[in-house]
Design an enzyme around this catalytic site. Structure first.
Site, PDB file in Angstrom:
ATOM      1  N   ASP A 171       6.383  12.837  -5.171  1.00  0.00           N
ATOM      2  CA  ASP A 171       5.264  13.281  -4.336  1.00  0.00           C
ATOM      3  C   ASP A 171       5.361  14.776  -4.064  1.00  0.00           C
ATOM      4  O   ASP A 171       6.265  15.217  -3.357  1.00  0.00           O
ATOM      5  CB  ASP A 171       5.376  12.474  -3.028  1.00  0.00           C
ATOM      6  CG  ASP A 171       4.210  12.673  -2.107  1.00  0.00           C
ATOM      7  OD1 ASP A 171       3.155  13.137  -2.559  1.00  0.00           O
ATOM      8  OD2 ASP A 171       4.370  12.346  -0.912  1.00  0.00           O
ATOM      9  N   GLY A 214      -5.039  16.179  -9.023  1.00  0.00           N
ATOM     10  CA  GLY A 214      -4.979  14.845  -9.637  1.00  0.00           C
ATOM     11  C   GLY A 214      -6.136  14.549 -10.572  1.00  0.00           C
ATOM     12  O   GLY A 214      -5.928  14.030 -11.673  1.00  0.00           O
ATOM     13  N   ASP A 231      -4.586  11.021   0.463  1.00  0.00           N
ATOM     14  CA  ASP A 231      -4.163   9.705   0.939  1.00  0.00           C
ATOM     15  C   ASP A 231      -5.334   8.822   1.389  1.00  0.00           C
ATOM     16  O   ASP A 231      -6.266   9.271   2.045  1.00  0.00           O
ATOM     17  CB  ASP A 231      -3.203   9.862   2.118  1.00  0.00           C
ATOM     18  CG  ASP A 231      -1.859  10.376   1.674  1.00  0.00           C
ATOM     19  OD1 ASP A 231      -1.718  10.768   0.506  1.00  0.00           O
ATOM     20  OD2 ASP A 231      -0.942  10.385   2.516  1.00  0.00           O
TER      21      ASP A 231
HETATM   22  C1  GLA Z   1       2.268  11.585   1.052  1.00  0.00           C
HETATM   23  C2  GLA Z   1       1.866  10.485   0.089  1.00  0.00           C
HETATM   24  C3  GLA Z   1       1.882   9.156   0.804  1.00  0.00           C
HETATM   25  C4  GLA Z   1       3.263   8.898   1.361  1.00  0.00           C
HETATM   26  C5  GLA Z   1       3.685  10.045   2.257  1.00  0.00           C
HETATM   27  C6  GLA Z   1       5.137   9.939   2.671  1.00  0.00           C
HETATM   28  O1  GLA Z   1       1.336  11.758   2.071  1.00  0.00           O
HETATM   29  O2  GLA Z   1       0.610  10.744  -0.449  1.00  0.00           O
HETATM   30  O3  GLA Z   1       1.500   8.125  -0.075  1.00  0.00           O
HETATM   31  O4  GLA Z   1       4.175   8.763   0.301  1.00  0.00           O
HETATM   32  O5  GLA Z   1       3.543  11.301   1.609  1.00  0.00           O
HETATM   33  O6  GLA Z   1       5.541  10.969   3.522  1.00  0.00           O
END
Ligand code: GLA
Length: 544
Positions: A171, A214, A231
């Site tokens: 990530d 993305g 997210d």
């Molecule tokens: C990002 C990712 C999430 C999660 C958080 C964890 O926001 O997109 O899916 O993994 O980090 O901190």
């Protein structure tokens, strides 16, 4: 979810905006050769992830309970195998040798023991890490430390393999870095994982608090699955284009035009599911699952499996939709039509059937209609199996349903044959008027996506000569009205119709037999024919 407040960048990523443009999206499948060929994720991964419900509040007891619930609910046997431990599992410091360690109070038995527990139950083990210095929770200061993989990639990959990890979620979570920096850094972990010899699904996210890269390229050369959006949250529509947080409708808008990127081994990832987490009605929850299924998305549940109500189980355990999602052809449904309210998607399946989704984005019930011919079936007699009711009906070609607001009817259409026009085709390239030029290179140029007013191009340059090319500049002429607006893995200029694309730092050398790829997003007015002549470093390059 976020367990913390965070400043968000504006959601004005140009590509996302272009990809959102109204009108039919037409995306071609890419050559499967471009997909990461590491033997895993030949169909979209299925499983469960801790983040959506628990955020940072995780420990080994919780993960084991969830694993037991996945088995006892029957979900494991339906394919939900990967149990992914998201952020906040790690100790805040590495050990004296620089190795990652489990947080000793949260995971006192250690990560190897957790992997063993999962494997003993027929499940697979997923874990979270970040490519820069900090995980996302560490970036926001909601979890201590700075234990990202930067400079430790090979060591971390070996550590994960030694723990029995089967899936890595990686990530970015930083505003810094260009898309080219991201590609290069994500590739370091791709190669480190490959070097371990353990099959590990590689799941990346390039979007968190970053320009939304993305949807800007086909990441199938880098990862098995890649997040296309910011997210997700448990809401139907947050009004976001591609910004925090994304509702189900908002994600669908971004993800549909990227269909051509899906192939066995590489899939668009519209994020872990919110099914069973409230915030939406049952119709919306069903649409969420149906659309994830037909978009060949990873089916990673994000709810508390220990406490699922009957409606949630009905959705997550729908075997018709799981079969459509897990079909071995690995295709993502492409858009057949969209009038701003009624969106029709079709997904060709390995046995010649076609799954069709009739999705009502509007606020009231409406009839949505298409035909067998429009979704790529030929003949005069078909069977429709309704994925939600399991009822079958026959038709000579009409496919139609009354669909409630935000609802999705899915039919599996069988019978007669699948016509070769199953996939909508892009504008036919104008054939070259002269034989392809010969030389030491070959160019392939593909329109991998097109929408009203814009298109995405993917270009590959192959060195067909016997000596290395050290530094490259590719030139071609666009049709009138075509304007390159954004590119990756190259730097570019356009003067009139003349486009010049030059290597960036890390992809200047092309050995004999090797190739480099880059891509771009362009707008067009008038003609959208494709270029037919290219020069590389001033010499003609054959069009492949
Ligand atoms: C990002 C990712 C999430 C999660 C958080 C964890 O926001 O997109 O899916 O993994 O980090 O901190």
């Amino acid at each position: 979810m976020r367990c913390f407040a965070r400043g968000r960048r504006s959601a004005a990523a140009l590509a996302a905006g272009l990809l959102m443009a109204a009108g039919a999206a037409i995306v071609l499948p890419v050559s499967p050769a471009q997909a990461l060929n590491n033997g895993v994720a030949r169909t979209p991964p299925m499983g469960w992830n801790s983040w959506n419900t628990f955020g940072c509040n995780i420990n080994e007891t919780l993960i084991r309970q969830m694993a037991d619930a996945i088995v006892n609910s029957g979900m494991r046997d339906l394919g939900y195998k990967y149990v992914v431990v998201d952020d906040c599992w790690m100790n805040s410091t590495r050990d004296a040798q620089g190795n990652l360690q489990a947080n000793p109070s949260r995971f006192p038995s250690g990560m190897k023991a957790l992997g063993d527990y999962l494997h003993a139950r027929g499940l697979l083990f997923g874990i979270y890490q970040a490519p820069l210095d900090r995980t996302c929770a560490q970036y926001f200061g909601s979890y201590p430390g700075a234990t990202g993989a930067q400079g430790h990639e090979v060591q971390d990959a070996r550590q994960f393999a030694a723990w029995g990890v089967d899936y890595l979620k990686y990530d970015w979570c930083s505003p810094s870095g260009t898309i080219n920096d991201q590609v290069a850094r994500f590739a370091i972990m791709r190669d480190a994982l490959a070097a371990t010899g353990r099959p590990i699904v590689y799941s990346i996210n390039s979007n968190s608090i970053h320009a939304k890269t993305g949807p800007q390229r086909n990441w199938g050369d880098v990862a098995n699955i890649w997040r296309t959006t910011e997210d997700i949250t448990n809401a139907w529509n947050t009004g976001q284009t591609n910004g925090y947080p994304m509702g189900i409708q908002n994600i669908i808008n971004v993800n549909v035009p990227l269909a051509g990127y899906a192939a066995p081994g590489s899939f668009n990832d519209p994020d872990m599911m919110e099914v069973g987490r409230g915030g939406m009605n049952d119709t919306e929850m069903r649409s969420h699952f149906a659309m994830w299924a037909i978009m060949a998305s990873p089916l990673i549940a994000g709810n508390d499996i220990r406490n699922m109500d009957a409606a949630t189980q009905t959705i997550l355990k729908n075997q018709n939709l799981i079969a459509i999602n897990q079909d071995t052809l690995g295709r993502q449904a492409t858009q057949v039509s969209f009038d701003g309210t009624r969106r029709i998607l079709a997904k060709p399946l390995a046995n010649g059937d076609v799954a069709v989704a009739l999705f009502n984005q509007g606020g009231s019930t409406t009839t949505i209609s298409t035909t067998a011919a429009a979704i790529g079936k030929s003949g005069s007699s078909f069977t429709l199996r309704d994925a939600w009711t399991n009822a079958t009906s026959t038709t000579t070609g009409a496919i139609s349903a009354s669909v409630p607001a935000h609802g999705t009817v899915v039919y599996r259409v069988s019978g007669s044959s699948t016509s070769p026009t199953a996939t909508p085709t892009p504008p036919t390239p104008t054939p070259p008027t002269s034989p392809p030029a010969s030389g030491n290179c070959q160019v392939t140029y593909a329109v991998s996506g097109q929408w009203s007013g814009g298109f995405q191009g993917d270009v590959t340059i192959r060195n067909t000569g016997t000596s290395a090319i050290n530094g490259w500049t590719l030139r071609w002429s666009f049709a009138n009205g075509q304007q390159l607006n954004q590119a990756w893995n190259t730097s570019y200029t356009q003067s009139g119709t003349q486009v010049t694309a030059t290597n960036v730092a890390y992809n200047g050398a092309i050995s004999p037999g090797a190739s480099v790829s880059f891509g771009f997003i362009a707008s067009w007015t008038g003609s959208n024919t494709t270029p037919t002549a290219f020069t590389l470093n001033g010499s003609p390059c054959a069009l492949g």
